[in-house]
Write a protein that holds these residues in place. Structure first.
Motif, PDB file in Angstrom:
ATOM      1  N   TYR A   1       0.871  -1.201  -0.010  1.00 31.90           N
ATOM      2  CA  TYR A   1      -0.180  -0.094  -0.051  1.00 31.90           C
ATOM      3  C   TYR A   1       0.903   1.183  -0.020  1.00 31.90           C
ATOM      4  O   TYR A   1       0.774   2.251  -0.534  1.00 31.90           O
ATOM      5  CB  TYR A   1      -0.886   0.104   1.200  1.00 31.90           C
ATOM      6  N   ILE A   2       1.641   1.317   0.849  1.00 35.41           N
ATOM      7  CA  ILE A   2       2.691   2.353   0.851  1.00 35.41           C
ATOM      8  C   ILE A   2       3.545   2.608  -0.382  1.00 35.41           C
ATOM      9  O   ILE A   2       3.487   3.645  -0.906  1.00 35.41           O
ATOM     10  CB  ILE A   2       3.837   2.181   2.014  1.00 35.41           C
ATOM     11  N   PHE A   3       3.963   1.553  -1.028  1.00 35.80           N
ATOM     12  CA  PHE A   3       4.642   1.639  -2.213  1.00 35.80           C
ATOM     13  C   PHE A   3       3.682   2.241  -3.344  1.00 35.80           C
ATOM     14  O   PHE A   3       4.369   2.818  -4.261  1.00 35.80           O
ATOM     15  CB  PHE A   3       5.047   0.349  -2.841  1.00 35.80           C
ATOM     16  N   SER A   4       2.586   1.687  -3.271  1.00 32.65           N
ATOM     17  CA  SER A   4       1.743   2.182  -4.401  1.00 32.65           C
ATOM     18  C   SER A   4       1.149   3.813  -4.391  1.00 32.65           C
ATOM     19  O   SER A   4       0.858   4.602  -5.301  1.00 32.65           O
ATOM     20  CB  SER A   4       0.489   1.226  -4.375  1.00 32.65           C
ATOM     21  N   THR A   5       1.115   4.058  -2.976  1.00 32.83           N
ATOM     22  CA  THR A   5       0.509   5.350  -2.695  1.00 32.83           C
ATOM     23  C   THR A   5       1.448   6.490  -2.259  1.00 32.83           C
ATOM     24  O   THR A   5       1.018   7.731  -2.856  1.00 32.83           O
ATOM     25  CB  THR A   5      -0.371   5.100  -1.407  1.00 32.83           C
ATOM     26  N   TYR A   6       2.486   6.301  -1.652  1.00 32.88           N
ATOM     27  CA  TYR A   6       3.371   7.287  -1.259  1.00 32.88           C
ATOM     28  C   TYR A   6       4.454   7.503  -2.313  1.00 32.88           C
ATOM     29  O   TYR A   6       5.286   6.629  -2.736  1.00 32.88           O
ATOM     30  CB  TYR A   6       3.752   7.295   0.163  1.00 32.88           C
ATOM     31  N   GLY A   7       4.910   8.827  -2.438  1.00 37.23           N
ATOM     32  CA  GLY A   7       6.311   9.026  -3.281  1.00 37.23           C
ATOM     33  C   GLY A   7       7.409   9.001  -2.230  1.00 37.23           C
ATOM     34  O   GLY A   7       7.415   8.965  -1.224  1.00 37.23           O
ATOM     35  N   LEU A   8       8.519   8.657  -3.124  1.00 36.96           N
ATOM     36  CA  LEU A   8       9.769   8.568  -2.291  1.00 36.96           C
ATOM     37  C   LEU A   8      10.241   9.452  -1.229  1.00 36.96           C
ATOM     38  O   LEU A   8      10.549   9.213  -0.381  1.00 36.96           O
ATOM     39  CB  LEU A   8      10.828   8.319  -3.231  1.00 36.96           C
TER      40      LEU A   8
END
Length: 247
Positions: free
Chosen positions: A195-202
């Motif tokens: 979910y984090i990888f899909s939603t948040y920017g680096l």
């Protein structure tokens, strides 16, 4: 019309005896191809600025078909990447994946920003797997085939524990696992990371500590998912896999 465009060179190929056709990814125009005349000549001013991984400022006669680069200047050569075979392999993979999945002349500011940040991370850091996976899953979304990772893909439930179904294209809740007997059970940290990888920017994440077994599981999920839905063979990924075996 002559335009000033900042962009990252993601692909080059020879054209005739002295020219190159380069593919540039820019924030304003998206991905486009342009001819760089004389760029194969060693003493040409265009030779250095038309290398893969160069982030430069280009003066381009933009056309509906093949544009024409008049001149360019290097903004960032990403020298640390170019001098390291492993970093080069990762960068080449990102370039090929970006080229395959993005349509021409379709701007995508989010993907451009995330690609540049991922390149800067690869250039400066030793551990690059997490940022690359974060970029990949966002690129899958841009390509129109990202997995559903925020709810059950079958019924919409947000109650776990979840498993991952390649057939259904995302996570399944306990009540829906029967729709795919081959669904892969997911530890809760992996569900959260997807979910984090899909939603948040680096830029919003910073350093993430991920157990090796969870990292390997996410890597396997993304690779298998791409093989099912991506549609393009990637030479660079084959080389990366060979490097991993050697290491």
């Amino acid at each position: 019309m002559l335009e000033k465009i900042d962009g990252l060179i993601i692909k080059t190929r020879e054209y005739g005896e002295t020219h190159k056709i380069v593919t540039i990814f820019s924030k304003r125009l998206g991905k486009f191809s342009a001819i760089a005349r004389g760029a194969k000549k060693p003493k040409s001013r265009m030779a250095a600025v038309t290398q893969p991984f160069i982030y430069g400022q280009f003066f381009v006669y933009v056309s509906k078909d093949l544009s024409n680069i008049q001149q360019g200047e290097i903004i960032n050569s990403f020298r640390a990447i170019r001098e390291d075979i492993v970093k080069t392999a990762y960068a080449a993979y990102l370039m090929e994946l970006t080229d395959k999945l993005l349509d021409d002349k379709t701007p995508n500011g989010e993907i451009f920003d995330q690609l540049m940040q991922t390149f800067e991370w690869i250039s400066e850091e030793a551990d690059v797997e997490i940022p690359i996976m974060m970029y990949e899953i966002k690129l899958y979304r841009a390509g129109g085939f990202a997995p559903i990772v925020d709810r059950c893909t079958n019924c919409g439930s947000k109650n776990g524990p979840f498993s991952f179904s390649f057939v259904e294209g995302g996570i399944l809740c306990p009540n829906c696992t029967a729709v795919d007997s081959d669904a892969v059970p997911l530890p809760q940290p992996v569900v959260k990371l997807l979910y984090i990888f899909s939603t948040y920017g680096l830029e919003r994440v910073g350093t993430i500590s991920v157990k090796k077994e969870n990292r390997d599981l996410i890597r396997k999920i993304l690779d298998t998912y791409y093989d099912r839905y991506g549609g393009y063979f990637l030479k660079s990924r084959k080389f990366l896999n060979q490097l991993d075996k050697l290491q």
